[in-house]
Structures are given as structure tokens and as C-alpha cells.
Motif scaffolding. Structure first.
Motif, mmCIF file in Angstrom:
data_model
loop_
_atom_site.group_PDB
_atom_site.id
_atom_site.type_symbol
_atom_site.label_atom_id
_atom_site.label_comp_id
_atom_site.label_asym_id
_atom_site.label_seq_id
_atom_site.Cartn_x
_atom_site.Cartn_y
_atom_site.Cartn_z
ATOM 1 N N LEU A 126 6.885 -5.256 -6.346
ATOM 2 C CA LEU A 126 5.815 -4.432 -5.781
ATOM 3 C C LEU A 126 6.348 -3.082 -5.319
ATOM 4 N N MET A 127 7.520 -3.080 -4.699
ATOM 5 C CA MET A 127 8.106 -1.818 -4.231
ATOM 6 C C MET A 127 8.498 -0.912 -5.392
ATOM 7 N N VAL A 175 4.684 3.792 3.154
ATOM 8 C CA VAL A 175 4.627 2.448 2.588
ATOM 9 C C VAL A 175 4.055 1.557 3.685
ATOM 10 N N ALA A 176 3.040 0.767 3.365
ATOM 11 C CA ALA A 176 2.406 -0.070 4.384
ATOM 12 C C ALA A 176 2.108 -1.465 3.853
ATOM 13 N N LYS A 177 2.182 -2.414 4.739
ATOM 14 C CA LYS A 177 1.724 -3.787 4.523
ATOM 15 C C LYS A 177 2.256 -4.428 3.235
ATOM 16 N N GLN A 233 0.827 -1.206 0.000
ATOM 17 C CA GLN A 233 0.000 0.000 0.000
ATOM 18 C C GLN A 233 0.863 1.259 0.000
ATOM 19 N N LEU A 234 0.467 2.223 -0.813
ATOM 20 C CA LEU A 234 1.065 3.557 -0.823
ATOM 21 C C LEU A 234 0.024 4.507 -0.253
ATOM 22 N N ILE A 235 0.376 5.187 0.833
ATOM 23 C CA ILE A 235 -0.562 6.074 1.516
ATOM 24 C C ILE A 235 0.011 7.496 1.508
ATOM 25 N N LEU A 241 8.542 4.233 6.079
ATOM 26 C CA LEU A 241 7.946 2.958 6.498
ATOM 27 C C LEU A 241 8.529 2.560 7.837
ATOM 28 N N ASP A 242 7.888 1.586 8.456
ATOM 29 C CA ASP A 242 8.483 0.981 9.645
ATOM 30 C C ASP A 242 8.384 -0.524 9.511
#
Length: 172
Positions: free
Chosen positions: A108-109, A90-92, A75-77, A126-127
Motif C-alpha cells: 500500500l505504501m 500519509v494517513a491511516k 490515504q494520501l492527502i 506522517l505521524d
């Protein structure tokens, strides 16, 4: 094949997304959930938290299709605050455990970064759990460590707290 999943395709993708999330949590991914974690909980996450944001445009959901099955997602938020029009989270990043070590996460990245640039986002954040192997992927793609926070998240298997690492990448 990587696609940006639209609202019109979301319902058809729901079962695959549910399976990936459930399998990743069962495999120990530190992505906000702990065991026990049911397929119903995974489905609710996609329907209640992600689908509305896809519909509103608050996030872009990328999926990796192979043989008409989704094997990975990220996911891109984009940041919503007026003082952060250049930033996105960047998530999940999830790759089904049976499809790992084949370059899906990297692909994907790359798609996510291309979209971020298209949207004028020049900083990605991101984390990741400090011990997570994804950290190696992120560093190999140019993400830098901003810092580590101890006792940030609960281990998905045991009742203990673990550190998380915040990372960033400048795209500009």
C-alpha cells in the motif's frame, strides 16, 4: 490487488472499510480513536470524513483487495496550501489484524508513493505512535524521524497519554 478507490466504488467498499477500521482500533491501533469504539462509529468516519474528500479529490484512498475483500487501506492527502505544492500527508495505514505480516502495508505504501510522485509531491509526512510497530515499516521504506512529541495522543485502552513520532521521506 491495490486500487485507488473512486467515489463510484466507495459505497460497495464501505462495509469492508468499516470492518478494518473497527478491528484495528479494537486491536490497539492509535489512529485517532479510543475504546469503546463501535462499528457504527467506524462507518460514520468513512462516510462523513473520508467519502466527501474522495469525492472532491482532496485525498486518494488506496485499498488492498484479496478475494473481493478489502484487507488494507491507506490515504494520501496532498497539502492544500499554496506554499506546499510539493508535500503530502500519509494517513491511516490500516491492515486488518488477521492479514498482517504479509507485506500488505508495504504494498500500500509503494502504491501511495507512486501516486505522490505522479502528482508531483516530493515530500511525504506522517505521524505514528512512538511505540507502534508501523514505525519499523516506515523506517525500512526510507522515512526519517523528524522528532517526537510527548503526551500527544491518548492510549486507546487506558487513560494515559503517549508520545507520537513525526516522520518524513523525500521522494525527489
Amino acid at each position: 490487488m491495490i486500487l485507488r478507490l473512486t467515489e463510484s466504488r466507495f459505497d460497495a467498499a464501505l462495509e469492508d472499510l468499516t470492518e478494518i477500521l473497527h478491528a484495528c482500533v479494537q486491536d490497539g491501533a492509535s489512529i485517532g480513536f479510543i475504546l469503546p469504539f463501535s462499528p457504527d462509529q467506524a462507518r460514520i468516519y468513512w462516510q462523513a470524513r473520508v467519502q466527501p474528500d474522495v469525492q472532491s479529490g482532496a485525498l486518494d484512498l488506496f485499498v488492498f483487495y484479496e478475494n473481493e475483500r478489502i484487507l488494507g487501506t491507506v490515504q494520501l492527502i496532498p497539502a492544500a496550501m499554496p506554499n506546499q505544492p510539493h508535500r503530502a500527508d500519509v494517513a491511516k495505514l490500516l491492515v486488518h489484524p488477521k492479514a498482517r505480516r504479509q507485506g500488505l502495508g508495504r504494498s500500500l505504501m509503494v502504491a501511495l508513493q507512486d501516486r505522490a510522485i505522479q502528482l508531483g509531491r516530493t515530500l511525504l509526512v506522517l505521524d505514528t505512535r512512538s511505540s507502534d510497530p508501523s514505525r519499523i515499516l516506515y523506517q525500512s521504506m526510507g522515512f526519517q524521524i523528524a522528532g517526537e512529541i510527548p503526551n500527544y495522543c491518548r492510549n486507546p485502552f487506558r487513560d494515559r497519554l503517549e508520545p507520537t513520532t513525526y516522520m518524513f521521506k523525500n521522494l525527489g
